[in-house]
Write a protein that holds these residues in place. Structure first.
Motif, PDB file in Angstrom:
ATOM      1  N   ILE A 287       0.872  -1.179   0.000  1.00 45.36           N
ATOM      2  CA  ILE A 287       0.000   0.000   0.000  1.00 45.36           C
ATOM      3  C   ILE A 287       0.904   1.221   0.000  1.00 45.36           C
ATOM      4  O   ILE A 287       1.745   1.388   0.884  1.00 45.36           O
ATOM      5  CB  ILE A 287      -0.916   0.019   1.243  1.00 45.36           C
ATOM      6  CG1 ILE A 287      -1.695  -1.302   1.347  1.00 45.36           C
ATOM      7  CG2 ILE A 287      -1.882   1.196   1.186  1.00 45.36           C
ATOM      8  CD1 ILE A 287      -2.414  -1.497   2.684  1.00 45.36           C
ATOM      9  N   VAL A 288       0.732   2.060  -1.014  1.00 47.76           N
ATOM     10  CA  VAL A 288       1.596   3.227  -1.173  1.00 47.76           C
ATOM     11  C   VAL A 288       0.865   4.473  -0.686  1.00 47.76           C
ATOM     12  O   VAL A 288      -0.316   4.642  -0.957  1.00 47.76           O
ATOM     13  CB  VAL A 288       2.007   3.384  -2.654  1.00 47.76           C
ATOM     14  CG1 VAL A 288       2.837   4.657  -2.849  1.00 47.76           C
ATOM     15  CG2 VAL A 288       2.792   2.174  -3.124  1.00 47.76           C
ATOM     16  N   GLY A 289       1.549   5.340   0.018  1.00 42.09           N
ATOM     17  CA  GLY A 289       0.965   6.610   0.450  1.00 42.09           C
ATOM     18  C   GLY A 289       0.539   6.576   1.903  1.00 42.09           C
ATOM     19  O   GLY A 289       0.892   5.672   2.658  1.00 42.09           O
ATOM     20  N   ALA A 290      -0.243   7.591   2.306  1.00 37.46           N
ATOM     21  CA  ALA A 290      -0.575   7.811   3.709  1.00 37.46           C
ATOM     22  C   ALA A 290      -1.368   6.652   4.313  1.00 37.46           C
ATOM     23  O   ALA A 290      -1.129   6.276   5.469  1.00 37.46           O
ATOM     24  CB  ALA A 290      -1.359   9.113   3.855  1.00 37.46           C
ATOM     25  N   SER A 291      -2.292   6.062   3.550  1.00 39.97           N
ATOM     26  CA  SER A 291      -3.128   4.985   4.091  1.00 39.97           C
ATOM     27  C   SER A 291      -2.276   3.841   4.619  1.00 39.97           C
ATOM     28  O   SER A 291      -2.565   3.263   5.666  1.00 39.97           O
ATOM     29  CB  SER A 291      -4.069   4.425   3.023  1.00 39.97           C
ATOM     30  OG  SER A 291      -5.112   5.313   2.778  1.00 39.97           O
ATOM     31  N   GLY A 292      -1.240   3.504   3.884  1.00 38.75           N
ATOM     32  CA  GLY A 292      -0.362   2.432   4.313  1.00 38.75           C
ATOM     33  C   GLY A 292       0.604   2.889   5.388  1.00 38.75           C
ATOM     34  O   GLY A 292       0.812   2.214   6.397  1.00 38.75           O
ATOM     35  N   LEU A 293       1.196   4.046   5.167  1.00 37.80           N
ATOM     36  CA  LEU A 293       2.277   4.495   6.047  1.00 37.80           C
ATOM     37  C   LEU A 293       1.772   4.780   7.466  1.00 37.80           C
ATOM     38  O   LEU A 293       2.457   4.477   8.458  1.00 37.80           O
ATOM     39  CB  LEU A 293       2.939   5.737   5.456  1.00 37.80           C
ATOM     40  CG  LEU A 293       4.365   6.012   5.897  1.00 37.80           C
ATOM     41  CD1 LEU A 293       5.263   4.810   5.670  1.00 37.80           C
ATOM     42  CD2 LEU A 293       4.927   7.215   5.163  1.00 37.80           C
ATOM     43  N   ILE A 294       0.563   5.372   7.566  1.00 45.02           N
ATOM     44  CA  ILE A 294      -0.018   5.623   8.899  1.00 45.02           C
ATOM     45  C   ILE A 294      -0.179   4.282   9.630  1.00 45.02           C
ATOM     46  O   ILE A 294       0.133   4.160  10.817  1.00 45.02           O
ATOM     47  CB  ILE A 294      -1.372   6.342   8.765  1.00 45.02           C
ATOM     48  CG1 ILE A 294      -1.138   7.795   8.347  1.00 45.02           C
ATOM     49  CG2 ILE A 294      -2.169   6.275  10.070  1.00 45.02           C
ATOM     50  CD1 ILE A 294      -2.408   8.565   8.045  1.00 45.02           C
ATOM     51  N   LEU A 295      -0.636   3.281   8.896  1.00 49.55           N
ATOM     52  CA  LEU A 295      -0.782   1.944   9.450  1.00 49.55           C
ATOM     53  C   LEU A 295       0.563   1.447  10.001  1.00 49.55           C
ATOM     54  O   LEU A 295       0.658   0.948  11.126  1.00 49.55           O
ATOM     55  CB  LEU A 295      -1.242   1.016   8.318  1.00 49.55           C
ATOM     56  CG  LEU A 295      -2.179  -0.127   8.645  1.00 49.55           C
ATOM     57  CD1 LEU A 295      -3.456   0.427   9.228  1.00 49.55           C
ATOM     58  CD2 LEU A 295      -2.479  -0.964   7.404  1.00 49.55           C
ATOM     59  N   GLY A 296       1.594   1.587   9.158  1.00 51.12           N
ATOM     60  CA  GLY A 296       2.911   1.066   9.523  1.00 51.12           C
ATOM     61  C   GLY A 296       3.534   1.815  10.685  1.00 51.12           C
ATOM     62  O   GLY A 296       4.114   1.208  11.598  1.00 51.12           O
ATOM     63  N   LEU A 297       3.415   3.142  10.661  1.00 56.68           N
ATOM     64  CA  LEU A 297       4.063   3.932  11.714  1.00 56.68           C
ATOM     65  C   LEU A 297       3.305   3.831  13.045  1.00 56.68           C
ATOM     66  O   LEU A 297       3.891   4.042  14.109  1.00 56.68           O
ATOM     67  CB  LEU A 297       4.191   5.400  11.277  1.00 56.68           C
ATOM     68  CG  LEU A 297       5.078   5.644  10.041  1.00 56.68           C
ATOM     69  CD1 LEU A 297       5.107   7.123   9.685  1.00 56.68           C
ATOM     70  CD2 LEU A 297       6.505   5.142  10.257  1.00 56.68           C
ATOM     71  N   SER A 298       1.993   3.496  13.001  1.00 54.31           N
ATOM     72  CA  SER A 298       1.218   3.308  14.246  1.00 54.31           C
ATOM     73  C   SER A 298       1.815   2.187  15.091  1.00 54.31           C
ATOM     74  O   SER A 298       1.739   2.195  16.327  1.00 54.31           O
ATOM     75  CB  SER A 298      -0.226   2.919  13.939  1.00 54.31           C
ATOM     76  OG  SER A 298      -0.819   3.790  13.037  1.00 54.31           O
TER      77      SER A 298
END
Lengths: 256, 256, 256, 256
Positions: free
Chosen positions: B164-175
Motif C-alpha cells: 500500500i503506497v501513500g498515507a493509508s499504508g504508512l499511517i498503518l505502519g508507523l502506528s
C-alpha cells in the motif's frame, strides 16, 4: 518519522571481526536472492531494522494481512571460518542524497561490529538472454583481486563501463574513506528478469570465499521456473526477428 | 511558509478515547468520499487545519471565488458508541520525505487525542470496470482481523501484492511503533474513475464497525451518475475488442 | 556521507594569484576535454578531491578494476605567465540546489587561492553537424570583452539566447557577488556528440590567453575518429531528407 | 550560495502604505508582461534583487554579453493615488518547497513596506485561440469582489476549477494568515502562446483600480505581431479539421 530510524532488536550482539555482506534489490535481484538464501540456509538472526524517509512511503503485506513499513534489515550468523553480518532490504533509497546518507549509516554499523571486509552482491546487466556463469568483480583496493580470482571472480579493465550505480557501488567507494577493504561481486544477468540462476553462480563464489557448503535447492527450483519463461521469451524473440532490437528489448524490460 | 503549519481552531477539544479515521485522496477517491460523507452526515466539527510545503503550491477556489491553500483538515464528532476524529484533505504529500513527516504528525495528533484505534480508508485498484462489493483489509496487528471480518472485511494472503503506497499504508505502519492498533480498509474499484459506489460498500463496513446508521443518499446519487458513465465506457470497450487491452486501459486511465 | 566532503591531498599549496579554469562535463564535453588535456600536457598536480551527496550515487571503475566514488577534482600547475588552478570532474550536481551549493564551494576555493580571474569552459549547441571554429563568450564584467576578442573569442548580443545552464554559467554569475572577473568560453558544437574538434578550437583560445603552446596531438587524434563518425551520420542524414528534421535530430541525440 | 540571498540596492526606501503587485512568469506570461510594462511606463526604481537555490541553476545573457544569475526583483514607484511595489522575475521556484518558502519571503517584504493590499497578476488558460477580453478574479477575502467588479473583473463560482498553481495563488493564500487582503487577476488566454493582447486587457483593469493612465503602445505592438502568428495558426487549424483536437492542441503547446 523524520530522517532515519534504527531499531535494535537485541541489547548486545556478539560477533568477531565479521565479514559484512550486502544484498539489496537491484539488477536481476541477484544480490538480494543470494543474501536472502544465505540468511535462510545459515539460520541467521535478525538484529537491526532500518526505516528511513529515503525509502518509498509504502508498506508491504504478509500472508496474515499484516503490514510492515518497507525497510532494510541486518542479520548475523556464524560459519566455521568467520562471523557474517548480512544487510538485506525491500528497497534502496529513492533519492541520491538518501543513498549517500544510508550507505554511510550501513558503514557505521559495519565499523561498530568491527567488520574486516565488505562484499556487496549485485547483478551486471548484459542485455542478452543467453546465460553466463561469470561473476564480475570490482574492488576498492587492488590487492583484493588475486584472492578473489581464486574464488572464481573475473576482473575486466574498466568494467562495468558505466560504473556501478546505487548502494552496491557506493558502499564500496565510501569504505575506502574508512580503510575497510571491499569488493563488489556481480553475477552476469540479462537485466530484464529476476535471475535465480545468476544468483546460483554468485552463491558458488560466496561459498568458495567463506569455505562453506550451502544447499542450492530453493534457488535451483526458482531457476528452473525462470528458465521456462526465458525459453518462451526466446521463441518470441526468434519470431520477431524482423522487428528492430530496440523494440524487442523494450518488451522484455517489463517482465519480472 | 517553511515546513508545516498546524492551525488549531478551538482552544480545547473534548474527545474520549476516539477512533481515528483517515480518508485522504487516493485510488478512486474512495477513502475521501467516505470520510467527507461521514463529516456531512454526522455533523462533524472542524478543529484543525494543516498546511505544509510538502503539499503542492496551489490554492483552490470556492463558490464565492474565495481561495484557500490546499491543506488537510481534522474534524471531530460523536456517535452513540464512540467519538470519532476524522482526517480529510485536498492532497497527499508531493514527496516521499513529506509522507513520512506528515504521517508522523497525524499520529502525534491521534496520540494527543488518545486514539485507541485507527482506520485508514482507501481504494484497491482491480483494473476492471466490473463492480465488486468487496472491502479488502490489512492490519498492523493480526489480532484485529477476526473483529473486522465480522464487519464484512475480507482478508487475503499477501494482498495487495504491491503493498500500500501513500498515507493509508504508512499511517498503518508507523502506528505500530506507537502501539496503536490500525487497519486499512480498501473498497475494490477499477482505479480509473472516482468511485462513489465502492465508497458505499466501504461505508457499510464503517457503519457496521461503529454500529451506526448513515443515510447513503448523496453517495447513491453520485454512484448512479457514475454508473451511466461506466455503462458508456463499457460500450466503447466492446466496440474496441480488436484493440489490445493495454491500449484500452490507457484510454480509461485519463477519465475522472 | 552527509553533505559535501573536501579531501585535501597536500598540506600546503603554493600558487600566486592564479587563473581558475573550470572544465566540467556538459554540452559536447568540450570544456571537460580541454581541461583534461591541459592537466595532461601541463603536468598539473591533483591537490583536492570533492565528494558530495549532490553527485549521483555512483562509482566508476578503472583499468585495475578499482573503483572511486564520482567526484570533482582540483589540479594546479604553472605556466610561464601565471599559475593555473583547474577544476574538472566526473559529473555536475544532480540537483538545482546542489549546483548553487557546489558552485559556491568552488568559489570559496578560488578565493582561498587568491584567484584573480575565472574562465569556465563549455560547449554551445548549434543543433547542426556542420563544424564551426567559433568560440562564443559571455562575461560577468563587460570590461573583459576587448581583451578576450583579441584572443579570438566572439561576442553576440543576448547569446546564448536560452542563457547558460549549470556550473559554467552559475560560477560566472556567483563570482560577481565576490568581485572576481569571470568569463565563460563556449566552443560551438552540434550538441549531439562528444566534440574533440570543438575542444581544439577552444584550446587555441586558451593558449592565446595564457600565451602558451600546447601539443594538440591527442585531441587531434580523437577529433579525426569523431570526424569519421560525423561523416557517416551526414550520409545517413542525406538519405533521410524526406524525414522531418525533428525526427532526424532525435536519432543523433542518442549517439556519443 | 546556500538558501536565498536578498540584495538591497538602497539603504532606505520610502513608500507609504503601498499596493503590492506581483507579475511573475506563468500562463501566457500575462502577469509578467503587465508588471514589466508598468515598471517601464511608471519609471519604477529597482530596490531589491532576490537570488535563491530554488531557482534554476542558470544565468541569462544581455545585449553586452554580460550575464546575471536568474532572479526575482522588486521595484517601487508612485502614482497620484498610491505607491506601488512591484515583484517581477525571470523564473518561479523550481520546487514545491521553494514556492512556499519564497512566497513567504515576498510577504515578509510586503509587510516590511506596510502593504495594505496585494494583487497577483496572471493568465487563465482557456485552451482556445479565440480572443476574450475577460479578466477573471479570485480573492482571499470575499469583501474585495464588489470593488473589483467595478474595475471590470469577472468572478465565477469555483473558477478556475483546478485552482491556481504557483506563486500567484500561493501568495494570495498565505496573505490570509497575515490578514492582508489580496486578489489574483487573470487575463484569459489560450495557454499556448505569450499573450500581450490579454496583457492589455489586464492592464486596463489595473489602470482602473489605480485610477491612472498608461500608454499601451509597446504592448499593442507586440499584440499585433502575435495576432499575425495566431491568424496563421488558425489557418493551419482549419486545414486540420480532420485531426483530433487533442493532437492539434499538442502542436500549439510548443509554440511561443
Amino acid at each position: 518519522m523524520k530522517g532515519t530510524k534504527v531499531v535494535r532488536l537485541q541489547e548486545e550482539v556478539k560477533v568477531n571481526d565479521p565479514i559484512f555482506l550486502v544484498g539489496l534489490p537491484g539488477v536481476g535481484h541477484v544480490g538480494k536472492l543470494v543474501a536472502e538464501h544465505l540468511i535462510e540456509e545459515l539460520d541467521a538472526e535478525k538484529i537491526i531494522e532500518i526505516y528511513s524517509h529515503h525509502f518509498p512511503p509504502q508498506v508491504l503485506v504478509d500472508e496474515n494481512s499484516e503490514i510492515h513499513v518497507v525497510n532494510n534489515e541486518i542479520y548475523v550468523c556464524s560459519t566455521g571460518k568467520s562471523d557474517i553480518v548480512i544487510l538485506v532490504g525491500d528497497h534502496q533509497s529513492s533519492t541520491g542524497e538518501g543513498h549517500y546518507e544510508l550507505c554511510d549509516l550501513y558503514l557505521d554499523i559495519a565499523e561498530e561490529f568491527g567488520a574486516q571486509r565488505i562484499y556487496t552482491l549485485g547483478g551486471f546487466p548484459t542485455g542478452q538472454l543467453t546465460y553466463s556463469e561469470e561473476v564480475l568483480g570490482a574492488v576498492n583496493n587492488p590487492e583484493l583481486t588475486d584472492e578473489l580470482k581464486k574464488a572464481g571472480v573475473v576482473f575486466k579493465e574498466n568494467e562495468p563501463g558505466g560504473g556501478i550505480v546505487g548502494a552496491s557501488g557506493l558502499i564500496l567507494g565510501l569504505s575506502k574513506f574508512r580503510n575497510i577493504d571491499a569488493a563488489c561481486l556481480m553475477g552476469l544477468t540479462s537485466g530484464y528478469l529476476v535471475d535465480p540462476k545468476s544468483a546460483q553462480s554468485l552463491l558458488k563464489v560466496i561459498c568458495s570465499i567463506f569455505d562453506i557448503e550451502i544447499d542450492e535447492g530453493p534457488l535451483e527450483e526458482r531457476a528452473k521456473e525462470m528458465e521456462k519463461i526465458v525459453a518462451r521469451l526466446k521463441e518470441v524473440e526468434q519470431q520477431q526477428q524482423g522487428i528492430p532490437e530496440a523494440i524487442r528489448d523494450e518488451d522484455l524490460r517489463y517482465i519480472g
